[in-house]
Design a protein around this motif. Structure first.
Motif, PDB file in Angstrom:
ATOM      1  N   LEU A 254      -0.921  10.751  -0.574  1.00  0.00           N
ATOM      2  CA  LEU A 254      -0.473  11.987  -1.217  1.00  0.00           C
ATOM      3  C   LEU A 254       1.007  12.168  -0.911  1.00  0.00           C
ATOM      4  O   LEU A 254       1.391  12.455   0.216  1.00  0.00           O
ATOM      5  N   LEU A 255       1.843  11.993  -1.933  1.00  0.00           N
ATOM      6  CA  LEU A 255       3.280  11.862  -1.723  1.00  0.00           C
ATOM      7  C   LEU A 255       4.049  13.173  -1.755  1.00  0.00           C
ATOM      8  O   LEU A 255       5.056  13.314  -1.058  1.00  0.00           O
ATOM      9  N   SER A 256       3.613  14.121  -2.573  1.00  0.00           N
ATOM     10  CA  SER A 256       4.394  15.352  -2.715  1.00  0.00           C
ATOM     11  C   SER A 256       3.519  16.489  -3.223  1.00  0.00           C
ATOM     12  O   SER A 256       2.407  16.277  -3.704  1.00  0.00           O
TER      13      SER A 256
ATOM     14  N   ASN B  86      -2.233  11.048   4.136  1.00  0.00           N
ATOM     15  CA  ASN B  86      -3.136   9.975   3.728  1.00  0.00           C
ATOM     16  C   ASN B  86      -4.592  10.383   3.898  1.00  0.00           C
ATOM     17  O   ASN B  86      -4.983  10.907   4.945  1.00  0.00           O
ATOM     18  N   LEU B  87      -5.385  10.137   2.856  1.00  0.00           N
ATOM     19  CA  LEU B  87      -6.825  10.361   2.893  1.00  0.00           C
ATOM     20  C   LEU B  87      -7.535   9.021   2.775  1.00  0.00           C
ATOM     21  O   LEU B  87      -7.157   8.184   1.947  1.00  0.00           O
TER      22      LEU B  87
ATOM     23  N   ARG C  91       1.124  16.743  -6.087  1.00  0.00           N
ATOM     24  CA  ARG C  91       1.802  16.393  -7.329  1.00  0.00           C
ATOM     25  C   ARG C  91       1.761  14.870  -7.556  1.00  0.00           C
ATOM     26  O   ARG C  91       1.082  14.394  -8.439  1.00  0.00           O
ATOM     27  N   GLU C  92       2.446  14.102  -6.740  1.00  0.00           N
ATOM     28  CA  GLU C  92       2.461  12.652  -6.882  1.00  0.00           C
ATOM     29  C   GLU C  92       1.520  12.018  -5.858  1.00  0.00           C
ATOM     30  O   GLU C  92       1.464  12.457  -4.714  1.00  0.00           O
ATOM     31  N   PHE C  93       0.819  10.989  -6.282  1.00  0.00           N
ATOM     32  CA  PHE C  93      -0.080  10.310  -5.349  1.00  0.00           C
ATOM     33  C   PHE C  93      -0.272   8.862  -5.763  1.00  0.00           C
ATOM     34  O   PHE C  93       0.024   8.462  -6.900  1.00  0.00           O
ATOM     35  N   GLN C  94      -0.756   8.069  -4.829  1.00  0.00           N
ATOM     36  CA  GLN C  94      -1.120   6.680  -5.077  1.00  0.00           C
ATOM     37  C   GLN C  94      -2.559   6.475  -4.620  1.00  0.00           C
ATOM     38  O   GLN C  94      -3.008   7.115  -3.672  1.00  0.00           O
TER      39      GLN C  94
ATOM     40  N   LYS D 100      -0.907   4.834  -9.593  1.00  0.00           N
ATOM     41  CA  LYS D 100       0.142   5.748  -9.141  1.00  0.00           C
ATOM     42  C   LYS D 100       0.399   6.749 -10.251  1.00  0.00           C
ATOM     43  O   LYS D 100       0.608   6.369 -11.404  1.00  0.00           O
ATOM     44  N   GLY D 101       0.346   8.034  -9.918  1.00  0.00           N
ATOM     45  CA  GLY D 101       0.550   9.039 -10.951  1.00  0.00           C
ATOM     46  C   GLY D 101       0.661  10.436 -10.382  1.00  0.00           C
ATOM     47  O   GLY D 101       1.011  10.615  -9.208  1.00  0.00           O
TER      48      GLY D 101
END
Length: 210
Positions: free
Chosen positions: A3-5, A87-88, A115-118, A128-129
């Motif tokens: 989980l990036l943002s 991270n999950l 919002r952004e995740f991989q 990635k989206g």
């Protein structure tokens, strides 16, 4: 999941729920025992913070089956630091073939949603989206994400047709969504900018009146 943002919160990140489906379009049973999280300050949720002990927004809420809600007792929330992903992990004991991942974003305070995740499977990046920001009705008390957001890993026409309206593509939105605004006001007098960024505001639903 990496989980990036968040949509606009710099201190907290959350989700309402997750659901996986196998190659036969059957829900995959996910128990809290197979969930792991690595989040800011060495936590798995805000309940691990000293000032939030007892907070119900713990990791197990991701799989309690109550996803289309604004009741924060059925949500997961964790500390977050910009530039450091949360991270999950879902640790299955046996191989599972996935056809679909459904995500319900954090709806109590939509800005705290992911919002952004991989998505990585066996350490291999497969997606990635973006996660759609949770919506509200005009009254502000009901999530509009009842079906969740779908990430498909199948060509099954029946599944694709059923989930088509739940697939979100950030880059198909209006040009407004592509614009970048810098919202970084100066810190209060006597406080350095770096110190202001490090001051995490409190959050807790412990002992909340019903």
């Amino acid at each position: 999941l990496v989980l990036l943002s968040t949509w606009d919160d710099r201190f907290y990140m959350g989700l309402n729920g997750l659901q996986l489906y196998d190659h036969l379009d059957r829900p995959v049973q996910i128990t809290p025992s197979v969930l792991r999280a690595q989040c800011a300050h060495g936590t798995s949720s805000v309940g691990d913070l000293e000032d939030c002990q007892g907070d119900p927004r713990t990791l197990d809420k991701l799989v309690d089956g109550v996803n289309d809600t604004t009741d924060d007792r059925h949500m997961w929330l964790a500390p977050y630091e910009r530039g450091e992903p949360n991270n999950l992990f879902i640790m299955f004991e046996e191989p599972v073939t996935l056809s679909l991942l459904k995500i319900w974003n954090y709806s109590k305070s939509p800005g705290r949603g992911v919002r952004e995740f991989q998505l990585c499977i066996d350490d291999v990046l497969v997606y990635k989206g973006h996660v759609r920001q949770a919506g509200r009705s005009a009254g502000g008390d009901k999530s509009l994400d009842g079906a969740g957001q779908s990430i498909l890993f199948t060509h099954d026409r029946r599944v694709v047709a059923r989930e088509r309206s739940n697939v979100y593509c950030h880059y198909k939105q209006s040009e407004v969504d592509e614009m970048v605004f810098i919202d970084d006001p100066p810190p209060p007098a006597g406080v350095t900018r770096s110190a202001a960024l490090e001051q995490r505001p409190g959050t807790s639903v412990v002992n909340r009146a019903e």
